[in-house]
Write an enzyme that holds these catalytic residues in place. Structure first.
Site, PDB file in Angstrom:
ATOM      1  N   ASP A   1     -12.620  54.968   4.095  1.00  0.00           N
ATOM      2  CA  ASP A   1     -13.669  54.458   3.114  1.00  0.00           C
ATOM      3  C   ASP A   1     -13.505  54.843   1.739  1.00  0.00           C
ATOM      4  O   ASP A   1     -12.800  55.948   1.662  1.00  0.00           O
ATOM      5  CB  ASP A   1     -15.165  54.880   3.530  1.00  0.00           C
ATOM      6  CG  ASP A   1     -15.677  54.043   4.903  1.00  0.00           C
ATOM      7  OD1 ASP A   1     -14.949  52.873   5.363  1.00  0.00           O
ATOM      8  OD2 ASP A   1     -16.636  54.251   5.350  1.00  0.00           O
TER       9      ASP A   1
ATOM     10  N   ASP B   1     -14.296  56.728  -0.467  1.00  0.00           N
ATOM     11  CA  ASP B   1     -15.099  57.795  -1.028  1.00  0.00           C
ATOM     12  C   ASP B   1     -14.407  59.172  -0.697  1.00  0.00           C
ATOM     13  O   ASP B   1     -13.318  59.273  -0.024  1.00  0.00           O
ATOM     14  CB  ASP B   1     -16.615  58.012  -0.716  1.00  0.00           C
ATOM     15  CG  ASP B   1     -16.941  57.989   0.849  1.00  0.00           C
ATOM     16  OD1 ASP B   1     -15.738  58.485   1.477  1.00  0.00           O
ATOM     17  OD2 ASP B   1     -17.946  57.892   1.250  1.00  0.00           O
TER      18      ASP B   1
ATOM     19  N   TYR C   1     -19.174  48.144  -0.364  1.00  0.00           N
ATOM     20  CA  TYR C   1     -19.445  49.372   0.258  1.00  0.00           C
ATOM     21  C   TYR C   1     -20.723  50.144  -0.237  1.00  0.00           C
ATOM     22  O   TYR C   1     -20.787  50.290  -1.274  1.00  0.00           O
ATOM     23  CB  TYR C   1     -18.134  50.288   0.064  1.00  0.00           C
ATOM     24  CG  TYR C   1     -18.081  51.662   0.805  1.00  0.00           C
ATOM     25  CD1 TYR C   1     -18.078  51.897   2.180  1.00  0.00           C
ATOM     26  CD2 TYR C   1     -18.235  52.896  -0.344  1.00  0.00           C
ATOM     27  CE1 TYR C   1     -17.955  53.171   2.537  1.00  0.00           C
ATOM     28  CE2 TYR C   1     -18.179  54.107   0.513  1.00  0.00           C
ATOM     29  CZ  TYR C   1     -18.169  54.381   1.812  1.00  0.00           C
ATOM     30  OH  TYR C   1     -18.160  55.499   2.240  1.00  0.00           O
TER      31      TYR C   1
ATOM     32  N   GLU D   1     -10.963  53.901   8.775  1.00  0.00           N
ATOM     33  CA  GLU D   1     -11.893  55.052   9.075  1.00  0.00           C
ATOM     34  C   GLU D   1     -12.855  54.527  10.178  1.00  0.00           C
ATOM     35  O   GLU D   1     -13.225  55.595  10.987  1.00  0.00           O
ATOM     36  CB  GLU D   1     -12.857  55.072   7.805  1.00  0.00           C
ATOM     37  CG  GLU D   1     -13.976  56.029   8.168  1.00  0.00           C
ATOM     38  CD  GLU D   1     -14.531  56.528   6.989  1.00  0.00           C
ATOM     39  OE1 GLU D   1     -15.733  57.226   6.778  1.00  0.00           O
ATOM     40  OE2 GLU D   1     -13.939  56.592   5.836  1.00  0.00           O
ATOM     41  N   LYS D   2     -12.916  53.472  10.603  1.00  0.00           N
ATOM     42  CA  LYS D   2     -13.599  53.113  11.947  1.00  0.00           C
ATOM     43  C   LYS D   2     -13.272  51.520  12.394  1.00  0.00           C
ATOM     44  O   LYS D   2     -12.475  51.039  11.508  1.00  0.00           O
ATOM     45  CB  LYS D   2     -15.269  53.020  11.375  1.00  0.00           C
ATOM     46  CG  LYS D   2     -15.572  52.169  10.275  1.00  0.00           C
ATOM     47  CD  LYS D   2     -17.178  51.977  10.120  1.00  0.00           C
ATOM     48  CE  LYS D   2     -17.728  53.310   9.309  1.00  0.00           C
ATOM     49  NZ  LYS D   2     -17.241  53.484   7.968  1.00  0.00           N
TER      50      LYS D   2
ATOM     51  N   ARG E   1     -21.943  53.479   0.406  1.00  0.00           N
ATOM     52  CA  ARG E   1     -21.980  54.940   0.350  1.00  0.00           C
ATOM     53  C   ARG E   1     -21.306  55.418  -1.174  1.00  0.00           C
ATOM     54  O   ARG E   1     -20.624  56.171  -1.318  1.00  0.00           O
ATOM     55  CB  ARG E   1     -21.391  55.572   1.474  1.00  0.00           C
ATOM     56  CG  ARG E   1     -22.102  55.369   2.925  1.00  0.00           C
ATOM     57  CD  ARG E   1     -21.400  56.122   3.921  1.00  0.00           C
ATOM     58  NE  ARG E   1     -21.795  55.815   5.206  1.00  0.00           N
ATOM     59  CZ  ARG E   1     -22.389  56.835   5.851  1.00  0.00           C
ATOM     60  NH1 ARG E   1     -22.775  57.768   5.469  1.00  0.00           N
ATOM     61  NH2 ARG E   1     -23.164  56.134   7.180  1.00  0.00           N
TER      62      ARG E   1
END
Length: 652
Positions: free
Chosen positions: A103, A105, A328, A7-8, A330
């Site tokens: 991520d 989610d 994580y 994701e990043k 979030r």
């Protein structure tokens, strides 16, 4: 060749660290030994296309264009990340298998899935895609995750739910913002009237709360206490329980409004015998609170450290990505996978040596205790926020990072402490024909509460969100100590009655903590009884990842303001809520949609069942906006300039 798409960049580097060496680092990707590649997105590198991408005429904001509903949805690359998209495109063509490492989610699932879709990846590669779920960036945890890959197709419902949310926000926000900004201009309001599927009901909560407080009129109500003596001269107090015959003198909250009635009770019971009608003794057990998800962490950090939601999220991201001290952040889940329990002993041992305030508590923890937090059935793509195996020793943590990390650690350590146990005794009495009652709680085992500074006398830490006095006048007083030893039918003596005059209190203004609590448990604010019955206590507005941003957006757009801890609506916010139909400013409709989005993720409903009713409602709302001029905004100035109007160059 395997292609890992993170994701990043920070997640990409963590994945690469767990893969074979030697490695070559390049701009935008890392080449792994054996030819595999790790690359990454930079958050969302695609975004919903602007209305004028569908038709040039939509550049101009006009009511006759509304509602704008795309027949074929379009995504466009973000300008700043086009080069990274080109890198992903190159390796998607070359690879034999793709590992999705967004991520853990819904947004993380959609973020990579939409790139795969945009790049027209072959069906063969899509079918063989694997999902890598990482919630801890430390090397041992990443290696464990790499050995637990799952088929990506199992997570498509998460992606569909996030996609539906994204498109709904576009439809609702673009159309209603244009409609009310145009109409606002007709009464002289020169700012953008931003309307959102989630943000506007949140603004409505604050506006309505402020209005309720401003319109509140305090009124007196009365309670009666009986001062009781046993034959051995032990003393306690009991509270009057009004009978049905007193209903005519009480309000809807069960409070006695007639002073004369209460005075009459005081006179009747003074110097009168009292009889014990009933005694109930119960041992009550309160288990440790579950580990945090993001919202509950934000609420506690707001209460204890006066941190706003966005600040808490930023600190959590630093603890997760920079320091690798927490999992994580979030997350909307408060449970842990059962296999994670095997790491508890080493995590708690590490915390015991950390030389921080919680270290002594870690040394006293009993890792043989397995709380209800470990429950695979309650865990989906991500789990609760907990400390990782990495020690904070030697790390330079800021004051805020220490505070937030300390909260996460304390909540985790509570899982390894015994239950809080107390003895509750309830006594019912009759005095001069009237009913009285009292209750006492005596702590038998402090358990996990030893970790928490504030210990409730009632064995509960719940706050009265509505504010003011207790709802019911039938509540009995809580004794600070234990009651005397009593038996049923014991004869006691009421020395005197005591009249207590109290004033009703208005509800409290919203703060960061209570506004977040309202967003995460929205059913308390839903008016429709049928919908309230459908919604769960945990149903909320927005997601863990978006709530902080939504609140901050309302401040940036000039609709909310802070006065210390208190959050109030501005004149512009009040005017906007006054201009909108009630269905846009109360949480009922949005809460129902949010519940449907959750059902999509859980495969209990589908995309169409969410989008079609939304589109129907949108047509209705645009008709309402077009036929009403927002007089509530007349005379109100805005600091936000309309985006749809181009400034004319000044004449030379």
């Amino acid at each position: 060749m395997k292609l890992y798409i993170a994701e990043k960049p920070s997640l990409g580097r963590a994945i690469a660290e767990a893969l074979p060496k030697p490695q070559k680092k390049h701009q935008g990707y890392i080449e792994i030994a054996g030819g595999d590649v790790v690359t990454w997105c930079v958050g969302h590198i695609l975004e919903q296309a602007d209305p004028d991408s569908y038709d040039e005429k939509f550049k101009k904001w006009q009511l006759e264009h509304l509602p704008i509903i795309p027949n074929q949805w379009q995504l466009k690359p973000k300008y700043k990340t086009k080069s990274q998209l080109a890198i992903i495109r190159k390796f998607v063509k070359q690879c034999s298998q793709i590992i999705h490492a967004g991520d853990p989610d819904r947004e993380g699932q959609l973020l990579v899935d939409e790139v795969i879709d945009y790049l027209n990846v072959t069906s063969q590669k899509r079918d063989s895609m694997q999902r890598l779920l990482i919630s801890d960036l430390n090397l041992p945890a990443v290696k464990r995750s790499l050995n637990q890959l799952q088929p990506n197709k199992h997570f498509i419902p998460l992606s569909v739910s996030a996609l539906a949310r994204s498109r709904a926000d576009w439809l609702y926000g673009i159309n209603l913002t244009r409609a009310y900004t145009i109409q606002g201009g007709k009464v002289g309001y020169q700012g953008v009237l931003s309307v959102g599927r989630v943000q506007t009901p949140i603004l409505g909560l604050v506006v309505n709360r402020d209005k309720e407080i401003n319109n509140f009129t305090s009124k007196p109500f009365y309670e009666v206490l009986a001062h009781i003596f046993t034959p051995s001269q032990q003393q306690f107090t009991a509270k009057w329980q009004p009978s049905e015959a007193c209903q005519a003198y009480m309000d809807d909250e069960g409070r006695v409004l007639s002073k004369g009635l209460a005075e009459n009770v005081v006179g009747r019971i003074s110097n009168q015998p009292a009889t014990v009608d009933d005694i109930k003794k119960q041992q009550k057990k309160l288990n440790a609170p579950l580990p945090y998800n993001l919202s509950t962490l934000q609420i506690d950090a707001a209460k204890q450290f006066n941190m706003n939601a966005k600040l808490v999220l930023d600190v959590c991201q630093s603890l997760y990505e920079k320091h690798k001290l927490i999992t994580y952040p979030r997350s909307d889940c408060r449970y842990l996978p059962s296999e994670q329990f095997s790491l508890a002993k080493s995590i708690v041992a590490m915390l015991g040596k950390a030389e921080l305030p919680f270290s002594n508590a870690a040394q006293q923890a009993d890792t043989s205790i397995k709380s209800k937090a470990w429950n695979n059935a309650k865990v989906s793509a991500h789990h609760a926020i907990i400390p990782t195996e990495k020690s904070p020793l030697g790390l330079s943590l800021s004051h805020l990072e220490k505070n937030v990390y300390g909260l996460i650690v304390r909540q985790y350590l509570a899982q390894f402490y015994p239950a809080f146990i107390y003895q509750q005794t309830h006594v019912a009495l009759t005095i001069a024909g009237g009913k009285f009652a009292t209750t006492a709680n005596v702590t038998e085992q402090l358990g996990w509460k030893v970790l928490f500074e504030k210990i409730s006398d009632k064995g509960s830490e719940k706050n009265n969100e509505k504010g003011g006095e207790s709802k019911s006048n039938s509540d009995s007083p809580w004794q600070k100590g234990s009651l005397p030893e009593l038996s049923k039918n014991d004869s006691l003596h009421c020395e005197k009655g005591e009249l207590l005059e109290k004033q009703t209190q208005p509800p409290k203004h919203f703060t960061d903590a209570t506004l977040l609590a309202a967003m995460t448990g929205i059913n308390r604010f839903v008016k429709d009884r049928a919908l309230k019955a459908i919604l769960k206590d945990t149903d909320g507005l927005g997601t863990e990842a978006t709530r902080a941003g939504i609140i901050e957006l309302l401040f940036k757009r000039g609709f909310l303001k802070r006065q210390g801890k208190i959050i109030n609506a501005t004149p512009a916010g009040i005017g906007l809520v006054g201009a909108l139909p009630e269905m846009c400013t109360t949480p009922d409709m949005t809460a129902k949609w949010e519940a449907t989005l959750n059902n999509i993720a859980e495969q209990q409903t589908n995309y169409k069942s969410f989008m079609q009713p939304l589109q129907n409602t949108l047509h209705e709302l645009i008709d309402i906006a077009s036929s009403n001029v927002p007089v509530s905004l007349k005379g109100i100035k805005s600091t936000v300039k309309p985006a749809y109007k181009k400034r004319r160059k000044p004449k030379k």
